[in-house]
Structures are given as structure tokens and as C-alpha cells.
Write an enzyme that holds these catalytic residues in place. Sequence first.
Site, PDB file in Angstrom:
ATOM      1  N   ASN A  85     -65.290 -60.749  14.917  1.00 24.98           N
ATOM      2  CA  ASN A  85     -65.526 -60.090  13.441  1.00 24.98           C
ATOM      3  C   ASN A  85     -66.609 -59.083  13.351  1.00 24.98           C
ATOM      4  O   ASN A  85     -66.561 -58.262  12.351  1.00 24.98           O
ATOM      5  CB  ASN A  85     -65.810 -61.323  12.339  1.00 24.98           C
ATOM      6  CG  ASN A  85     -65.949 -60.669  11.054  1.00 24.98           C
ATOM      7  OD1 ASN A  85     -64.982 -60.027  10.304  1.00 24.98           O
ATOM      8  ND2 ASN A  85     -67.157 -60.741  10.512  1.00 24.98           N
ATOM      9  N   SER A 137     -58.412 -53.727  11.500  1.00 24.16           N
ATOM     10  CA  SER A 137     -58.355 -52.771  10.196  1.00 24.16           C
ATOM     11  C   SER A 137     -57.009 -52.105   9.946  1.00 24.16           C
ATOM     12  O   SER A 137     -56.579 -51.789  11.200  1.00 24.16           O
ATOM     13  CB  SER A 137     -59.782 -51.817  10.220  1.00 24.16           C
ATOM     14  OG  SER A 137     -59.549 -51.034   9.127  1.00 24.16           O
ATOM     15  N   TYR A 150     -64.101 -45.378  14.149  1.00 22.56           N
ATOM     16  CA  TYR A 150     -63.921 -46.814  13.728  1.00 22.56           C
ATOM     17  C   TYR A 150     -62.294 -46.955  14.091  1.00 22.56           C
ATOM     18  O   TYR A 150     -62.056 -48.022  14.517  1.00 22.56           O
ATOM     19  CB  TYR A 150     -63.918 -46.942  12.279  1.00 22.56           C
ATOM     20  CG  TYR A 150     -63.745 -48.181  11.674  1.00 22.56           C
ATOM     21  CD1 TYR A 150     -64.606 -49.139  11.972  1.00 22.56           C
ATOM     22  CD2 TYR A 150     -62.639 -48.920  10.950  1.00 22.56           C
ATOM     23  CE1 TYR A 150     -64.619 -50.701  11.682  1.00 22.56           C
ATOM     24  CE2 TYR A 150     -62.657 -49.939  10.333  1.00 22.56           C
ATOM     25  CZ  TYR A 150     -63.655 -50.813  10.784  1.00 22.56           C
ATOM     26  OH  TYR A 150     -63.566 -52.382  10.071  1.00 22.56           O
ATOM     27  N   SER A 151     -61.353 -46.129  13.796  1.00 23.70           N
ATOM     28  CA  SER A 151     -59.890 -46.119  14.056  1.00 23.70           C
ATOM     29  C   SER A 151     -59.507 -46.295  15.492  1.00 23.70           C
ATOM     30  O   SER A 151     -58.989 -47.144  16.155  1.00 23.70           O
ATOM     31  CB  SER A 151     -59.192 -45.156  13.499  1.00 23.70           C
ATOM     32  OG  SER A 151     -59.179 -44.954  12.098  1.00 23.70           O
ATOM     33  N   ALA A 152     -60.506 -45.497  16.166  1.00 24.23           N
ATOM     34  CA  ALA A 152     -60.294 -45.476  17.776  1.00 24.23           C
ATOM     35  C   ALA A 152     -60.754 -46.922  18.279  1.00 24.23           C
ATOM     36  O   ALA A 152     -59.970 -47.562  19.189  1.00 24.23           O
ATOM     37  CB  ALA A 152     -61.094 -44.305  18.383  1.00 24.23           C
ATOM     38  N   LYS A 154     -60.863 -49.782  16.947  1.00 26.70           N
ATOM     39  CA  LYS A 154     -60.080 -51.122  16.594  1.00 26.70           C
ATOM     40  C   LYS A 154     -58.635 -50.666  17.251  1.00 26.70           C
ATOM     41  O   LYS A 154     -58.029 -51.623  17.404  1.00 26.70           O
ATOM     42  CB  LYS A 154     -59.987 -50.813  15.035  1.00 26.70           C
ATOM     43  CG  LYS A 154     -61.284 -51.535  14.316  1.00 26.70           C
ATOM     44  CD  LYS A 154     -61.816 -52.656  14.721  1.00 26.70           C
ATOM     45  CE  LYS A 154     -63.124 -53.091  13.852  1.00 26.70           C
ATOM     46  NZ  LYS A 154     -63.330 -54.217  14.150  1.00 26.70           N
TER      47      LYS A 154
END
Length: 239
Positions: A85, A137, A150-152, A154
Site C-alpha cells: 500500500n 490507482s 504516479y501513473s507510470a 502504478k
Amino acid sequence: MKRALVTGGSGGIGAAICRRLAADGHHVIVHANRGRDRAAALAGEIREAGGSAGIAVFDVTDRAATAAALAELLDEGPVQILVNNAGIHADAVFPGMSGEQWDSVVDVSLNGFFNVTQPLTLPMLRTRWGRIVNISSVAALAGNRGQVNYSAAKGALHAATRSLALELASRGVTVNAVAPGIIETGMIDGSFDTDAIRRIVPMQRAGRPEEVADLVAFLASEQAGYISGQIISINGAMI
């Protein structure tokens, strides 16, 4: 009683997961890095409620320190439930994003996944039962302005989830990812007001940490033994 480690366990979603897993009868290890006092308070709260809990303090980006901390945990027995997490934000539009912002987010979400999961995998496999749940996410599924890093990170975690699920499936260990949308935690403060949430989320509300915890608890249960390699969204019909 199975032992469950929740990284980033002192945060909003992490704390809800810890409480729920403890309520389900597991011994919960609340992980923290800088939030040692919060982790200790949460573990104490769980014990006062009749549950079983302890804490572990280490930086998931420090491979050697993580390995040493996990070795101590494994001296007491295998960890059969792992919830990855831990995660951070360092938002910026991509043309203005610094290398430090990129590295810090990828280091926690992706390298942290490796640093924690890899040492725990073989002891888990020896028990022929395990649950690994990676917290992702909606940004990894739909993208989000200002969160390329962050997108990369996750999104890569999604790929790792699917591949690791294939490797471990024959030994009774499942690997899944949960991708929350907008959840009522401190991480959304200042980012989404009520009107914005109503525009973005078809259910017109933010999700509750307890709702994420319920999903994680199911994936960590006996009943979810045939679910693996899945990315499961919990986002109020955003996508």
C-alpha cells in the site's frame, strides 16, 4: 492465525485495511517509515479492540534496510498476506517535472514493491498459501494530468501483478491489484472539493477507506482463492 503485512499501514487507506484484516482474525503488522507513532497507536488500538498487531518501521526504498527488517519478521514465521500500500505523490506537469519527483514516486511504488515482495515470496510459497494485494490507482488506468510519474509507477505495478500471478498460481498464492478512485483520505485534501467530486464521479461522492479495505480483505480471504492476476477498480463508476 495468518500474519499480514500492510506497507504504508498508518495512512488513511492503509489503516482501514489493517483494522479490517485484524477484525478478520489475522495478526497485522502495521508498517511505517516516518509515521512510527501513528503505526504504534494503530497497533495499540487494534489490540485494545481484541485483535493482534505489531509494527515494522523501515524505508521501502532502502533495499538493504528493508531486507534486514523483513528477515526479523520472518524469524517469527512467514508472512502469508502482503498488502503493498505504500505510495507517495509528487505531482507536476511533465514539462516541469524534476528528476527527483520522477524517481521518488517510482522508487516507492515500484521499487518498493520489489524490495518488500521479493524477500517474502519464497517463505510464502513454502506454506502453499498466500495473498499479495497491490494498491494501485485509477490514474494507472485512465491517466491524470500532473501525475505522469504516479501513473507510470502504478501502471508498471499492474504489469508486475499479472506476471507474478502467473509465476505463483500453481503454489496457492494469488496476486491482485486494487485500483481506487477518489477516496476520503488526507491525500485528496485540497485537490477535490465537493463540486469537483460530483462532476468527476458518477456516484457523486468520494469512496470511503473502509470500502477499499473490504475489497482487500475479500481478496485476502479463502473465498478469493480462484481470483488472481486481476486489476480490480473501486471508483464509483468513474471508468
